[in-house]
Design a protein around this motif. Structure first.
Motif, PDB file in Angstrom:
ATOM      1  N   VAL A 105     -71.944  78.900  23.825  1.00 40.75           N
ATOM      2  CA  VAL A 105     -72.912  79.949  24.126  1.00 40.75           C
ATOM      3  C   VAL A 105     -74.198  79.380  23.452  1.00 40.75           C
ATOM      4  O   VAL A 105     -74.423  79.145  22.250  1.00 40.75           O
ATOM      5  CB  VAL A 105     -72.318  81.227  23.340  1.00 40.75           C
ATOM      6  CG1 VAL A 105     -73.402  82.152  23.671  1.00 40.75           C
ATOM      7  CG2 VAL A 105     -70.796  81.661  23.745  1.00 40.75           C
ATOM      8  N   LYS A 131     -77.265  80.749  23.824  1.00 42.07           N
ATOM      9  CA  LYS A 131     -78.235  81.600  23.761  1.00 42.07           C
ATOM     10  C   LYS A 131     -79.327  81.548  22.765  1.00 42.07           C
ATOM     11  O   LYS A 131     -80.342  81.915  22.849  1.00 42.07           O
ATOM     12  CB  LYS A 131     -77.642  83.263  23.823  1.00 42.07           C
ATOM     13  CG  LYS A 131     -76.887  83.505  22.642  1.00 42.07           C
ATOM     14  CD  LYS A 131     -76.236  84.832  22.660  1.00 42.07           C
ATOM     15  CE  LYS A 131     -75.542  85.204  21.798  1.00 42.07           C
ATOM     16  NZ  LYS A 131     -74.538  86.282  21.850  1.00 42.07           N
ATOM     17  N   TYR A 132     -78.862  80.800  21.677  1.00 40.56           N
ATOM     18  CA  TYR A 132     -79.726  80.705  20.450  1.00 40.56           C
ATOM     19  C   TYR A 132     -80.560  79.277  20.656  1.00 40.56           C
ATOM     20  O   TYR A 132     -81.122  78.736  19.656  1.00 40.56           O
ATOM     21  CB  TYR A 132     -79.095  80.695  19.243  1.00 40.56           C
ATOM     22  CG  TYR A 132     -77.987  81.642  18.917  1.00 40.56           C
ATOM     23  CD1 TYR A 132     -78.475  83.075  18.869  1.00 40.56           C
ATOM     24  CD2 TYR A 132     -76.730  81.469  18.998  1.00 40.56           C
ATOM     25  CE1 TYR A 132     -77.305  83.886  18.762  1.00 40.56           C
ATOM     26  CE2 TYR A 132     -75.786  82.503  18.991  1.00 40.56           C
ATOM     27  CZ  TYR A 132     -75.977  83.690  18.820  1.00 40.56           C
ATOM     28  OH  TYR A 132     -75.245  84.713  18.844  1.00 40.56           O
ATOM     29  N   ASN A 156     -76.147  84.897  27.851  1.00 40.47           N
ATOM     30  CA  ASN A 156     -75.977  86.221  28.216  1.00 40.47           C
ATOM     31  C   ASN A 156     -77.276  87.083  28.648  1.00 40.47           C
ATOM     32  O   ASN A 156     -77.264  88.191  28.982  1.00 40.47           O
ATOM     33  CB  ASN A 156     -75.724  86.991  26.839  1.00 40.47           C
ATOM     34  CG  ASN A 156     -76.752  87.019  25.814  1.00 40.47           C
ATOM     35  OD1 ASN A 156     -77.644  86.232  25.997  1.00 40.47           O
ATOM     36  ND2 ASN A 156     -76.886  87.857  24.675  1.00 40.47           N
ATOM     37  N   ILE A 194     -72.194  85.902  30.225  1.00 45.81           N
ATOM     38  CA  ILE A 194     -71.161  86.834  29.393  1.00 45.81           C
ATOM     39  C   ILE A 194     -71.958  87.984  29.117  1.00 45.81           C
ATOM     40  O   ILE A 194     -71.483  88.914  27.992  1.00 45.81           O
ATOM     41  CB  ILE A 194     -71.065  86.016  28.051  1.00 45.81           C
ATOM     42  CG1 ILE A 194     -72.169  85.297  27.313  1.00 45.81           C
ATOM     43  CG2 ILE A 194     -70.055  84.585  28.299  1.00 45.81           C
ATOM     44  CD1 ILE A 194     -72.073  84.663  26.075  1.00 45.81           C
ATOM     45  N   MET A 224     -61.745  89.769  29.175  1.00 47.63           N
ATOM     46  CA  MET A 224     -62.614  89.336  28.112  1.00 47.63           C
ATOM     47  C   MET A 224     -62.839  90.323  27.122  1.00 47.63           C
ATOM     48  O   MET A 224     -62.941  91.534  27.696  1.00 47.63           O
ATOM     49  CB  MET A 224     -64.021  88.783  28.601  1.00 47.63           C
ATOM     50  CG  MET A 224     -65.020  88.431  27.669  1.00 47.63           C
ATOM     51  SD  MET A 224     -66.228  89.571  27.019  1.00 47.63           S
ATOM     52  CE  MET A 224     -67.580  89.155  27.708  1.00 47.63           C
ATOM     53  N   ILE A 241     -64.706  91.357  23.090  1.00 43.86           N
ATOM     54  CA  ILE A 241     -65.589  91.147  21.862  1.00 43.86           C
ATOM     55  C   ILE A 241     -64.664  91.571  20.667  1.00 43.86           C
ATOM     56  O   ILE A 241     -64.557  93.139  20.877  1.00 43.86           O
ATOM     57  CB  ILE A 241     -66.885  91.672  21.888  1.00 43.86           C
ATOM     58  CG1 ILE A 241     -67.635  91.151  23.029  1.00 43.86           C
ATOM     59  CG2 ILE A 241     -67.532  91.425  20.730  1.00 43.86           C
ATOM     60  CD1 ILE A 241     -69.120  91.657  23.265  1.00 43.86           C
ATOM     61  N   MET A 285     -64.991  84.519  19.027  1.00 47.73           N
ATOM     62  CA  MET A 285     -66.591  84.185  18.915  1.00 47.73           C
ATOM     63  C   MET A 285     -66.445  83.176  17.515  1.00 47.73           C
ATOM     64  O   MET A 285     -65.479  83.090  16.902  1.00 47.73           O
ATOM     65  CB  MET A 285     -67.269  85.386  18.879  1.00 47.73           C
ATOM     66  CG  MET A 285     -67.248  86.081  19.842  1.00 47.73           C
ATOM     67  SD  MET A 285     -68.451  87.308  20.388  1.00 47.73           S
ATOM     68  CE  MET A 285     -69.636  87.591  19.299  1.00 47.73           C
ATOM     69  N   SER A 286     -67.562  82.856  17.050  1.00 48.51           N
ATOM     70  CA  SER A 286     -67.811  81.972  16.049  1.00 48.51           C
ATOM     71  C   SER A 286     -67.101  82.646  14.658  1.00 48.51           C
ATOM     72  O   SER A 286     -66.367  81.787  13.853  1.00 48.51           O
ATOM     73  CB  SER A 286     -69.168  81.831  15.397  1.00 48.51           C
ATOM     74  OG  SER A 286     -69.956  81.106  16.573  1.00 48.51           O
ATOM     75  N   ARG A 308     -65.409  81.819  23.189  1.00 49.25           N
ATOM     76  CA  ARG A 308     -66.940  81.520  23.234  1.00 49.25           C
ATOM     77  C   ARG A 308     -67.676  81.642  22.115  1.00 49.25           C
ATOM     78  O   ARG A 308     -67.948  82.375  21.073  1.00 49.25           O
ATOM     79  CB  ARG A 308     -67.593  83.017  24.176  1.00 49.25           C
ATOM     80  CG  ARG A 308     -66.694  83.280  25.151  1.00 49.25           C
ATOM     81  CD  ARG A 308     -67.166  84.852  25.634  1.00 49.25           C
ATOM     82  NE  ARG A 308     -67.225  85.878  24.778  1.00 49.25           N
ATOM     83  CZ  ARG A 308     -66.230  86.654  24.389  1.00 49.25           C
ATOM     84  NH1 ARG A 308     -65.114  86.704  24.980  1.00 49.25           N
ATOM     85  NH2 ARG A 308     -66.470  87.664  23.472  1.00 49.25           N
ATOM     86  N   LEU A 309     -68.037  80.179  21.945  1.00 53.48           N
ATOM     87  CA  LEU A 309     -68.888  79.910  20.481  1.00 53.48           C
ATOM     88  C   LEU A 309     -70.424  79.463  20.399  1.00 53.48           C
ATOM     89  O   LEU A 309     -70.612  78.750  21.276  1.00 53.48           O
ATOM     90  CB  LEU A 309     -67.883  78.652  20.033  1.00 53.48           C
ATOM     91  CG  LEU A 309     -66.454  78.870  20.068  1.00 53.48           C
ATOM     92  CD1 LEU A 309     -65.793  77.620  19.398  1.00 53.48           C
ATOM     93  CD2 LEU A 309     -66.064  80.008  19.100  1.00 53.48           C
ATOM     94  N   GLY A 310     -71.157  80.254  19.705  1.00 56.92           N
ATOM     95  CA  GLY A 310     -72.356  79.891  19.606  1.00 56.92           C
ATOM     96  C   GLY A 310     -72.785  79.606  18.203  1.00 56.92           C
ATOM     97  O   GLY A 310     -72.852  78.419  18.203  1.00 56.92           O
ATOM     98  N   SER A 311     -73.025  80.446  17.290  1.00 53.34           N
ATOM     99  CA  SER A 311     -73.425  80.007  15.979  1.00 53.34           C
ATOM    100  C   SER A 311     -72.787  78.816  15.261  1.00 53.34           C
ATOM    101  O   SER A 311     -73.350  78.099  14.430  1.00 53.34           O
ATOM    102  CB  SER A 311     -73.886  81.210  15.231  1.00 53.34           C
ATOM    103  OG  SER A 311     -72.626  82.131  15.299  1.00 53.34           O
TER     104      SER A 311
HETATM  105  C1  LIG Z   1     -73.494  85.663  21.550  1.00 54.64           C
HETATM  106  C2  LIG Z   1     -72.221  85.840  22.179  1.00 54.64           C
HETATM  107  C3  LIG Z   1     -71.232  84.839  21.775  1.00 54.64           C
HETATM  108  C4  LIG Z   1     -71.245  83.834  21.102  1.00 54.64           C
HETATM  109  O1  LIG Z   1     -71.451  84.556  19.472  1.00 54.64           O
HETATM  110  P1  LIG Z   1     -71.204  83.664  18.121  1.00 54.64           P
HETATM  111  O2  LIG Z   1     -71.027  84.512  17.348  1.00 54.64           O
HETATM  112  O3  LIG Z   1     -72.717  83.105  17.841  1.00 54.64           O
HETATM  113  O4  LIG Z   1     -70.360  82.584  18.308  1.00 54.64           O
HETATM  114  C5  LIG Z   1     -69.844  85.288  22.367  1.00 54.64           C
HETATM  115  N1  LIG Z   1     -69.728  86.162  23.174  1.00 54.64           N
HETATM  116  C6  LIG Z   1     -70.743  86.871  23.677  1.00 54.64           C
HETATM  117  C7  LIG Z   1     -70.424  87.835  24.814  1.00 54.64           C
HETATM  118  C8  LIG Z   1     -71.657  87.001  23.275  1.00 54.64           C
HETATM  119  O5  LIG Z   1     -72.868  87.849  23.446  1.00 54.64           O
END
Ligand SMILES: *Cc1c(COP(=O)(O)O)cnc(C)c1O
Length: 223
Positions: free
Chosen positions: A34, A36-37, A57, A79, A162, A164, A200-201, A216-219
């Protein structure tokens, strides 16, 4: 930057590997990075490390990065929350997967805006934690809604679900929300569902231990 990214990616892969084997040796977990950052140069750096699937996103961010990186065979996932006035733009970017269909109404809006002969792969987003502020369909309605979308909108290719995870420090509660979504996933597998996108993270290992096959991995990758 690239060295730090490599270390982070390696460490994430190792953690996923451990969680995956704890669940089953015959279980593959796909990573959606992910971004987005981060900017397009980070996407490119991750691409050069072997990552191929990326998630955004916001339609505008997806459009921008897609335009810059148009020559890379990236698999883009959307996402985020789907706004009706952005659907045409989103569809024009031809994402590989829209992970966040959260109602029959949203599915209908997407279906109507697809051109003749076009279709789109998508997931049904489930509010596994039953949190009021979160989008996603209520777990009780999920199976029925999944079937309804499949029947009414043949140009939307539903591939799974999916969610969260619940926003809390209590591991039990998080696991519970993932478990609820996985049960729905199992019910719709007979309808061709193959993707269970959870984690997620902060909670991907819990998600994998509850059967997630897409994180789904961002931070944890990029700060
Ligand atoms: C931002 C986001 C992520 C990733 O989030 P992190 O906590 O940074 O890994 C995953 N899924 C969705 C839907 C998001 O909006």
């Amino acid at each position: 930057m690239s060295n730090q990214l490599r270390d982070r990616l390696d460490s994430v892969i190792e953690r996923i590997e451990r969680a995956r084997k704890g669940f089953s040796h015959h279980h593959i977990v796909k990573i959606v990075a992910v971004t987005k950052y981060s900017d397009s140069s980070t996407v490119e750096a991750l691409y050069n490390l072997g990552q191929r699937t990326f998630g955004e996103n916001r339609v505008g961010d997806l459009e921008e990065k897609n335009a810059i990186l148009i020559n890379l065979p990236i698999e883009w996932h959307f996402i985020g929350t789907i706004q009706t006035n952005k659907i045409n733009k989103l569809l024009s970017l031809k994402p590989s997967l829209i992970q966040s269909i959260d109602s029959v109404k949203t599915a209908e809006a997407i279906s109507q805006r697809l051109q003749n002969g076009e279709n789109i792969s998508a997931l049904l987003q489930i509010n596994g934690g039953r949190e009021i502020q979160k989008s996603g369909i209520e777990p009780e309605l999920a199976e029925e809604t999944y079937h309804e979308i499949l029947e009414k909108f043949p140009n939307i290719k539903l591939k799974g679900v999916m969610t969260i995870g619940t926003h809390t420090d209590e591991v039990n509660k998080i696991a519970e929300s993932f478990n609820l979504t996985r049960k729905i996933f199992e019910k719709v597998q007979s309808k061709g569902a193959s993707i269970c996108s959870m984690g997620m993270s902060g909670d991907f290992e819990i998600a994998i231990s509850e059967g997630s096959n897409m994180v789904r991995l961002g931070s944890v990758l990029v700060k």
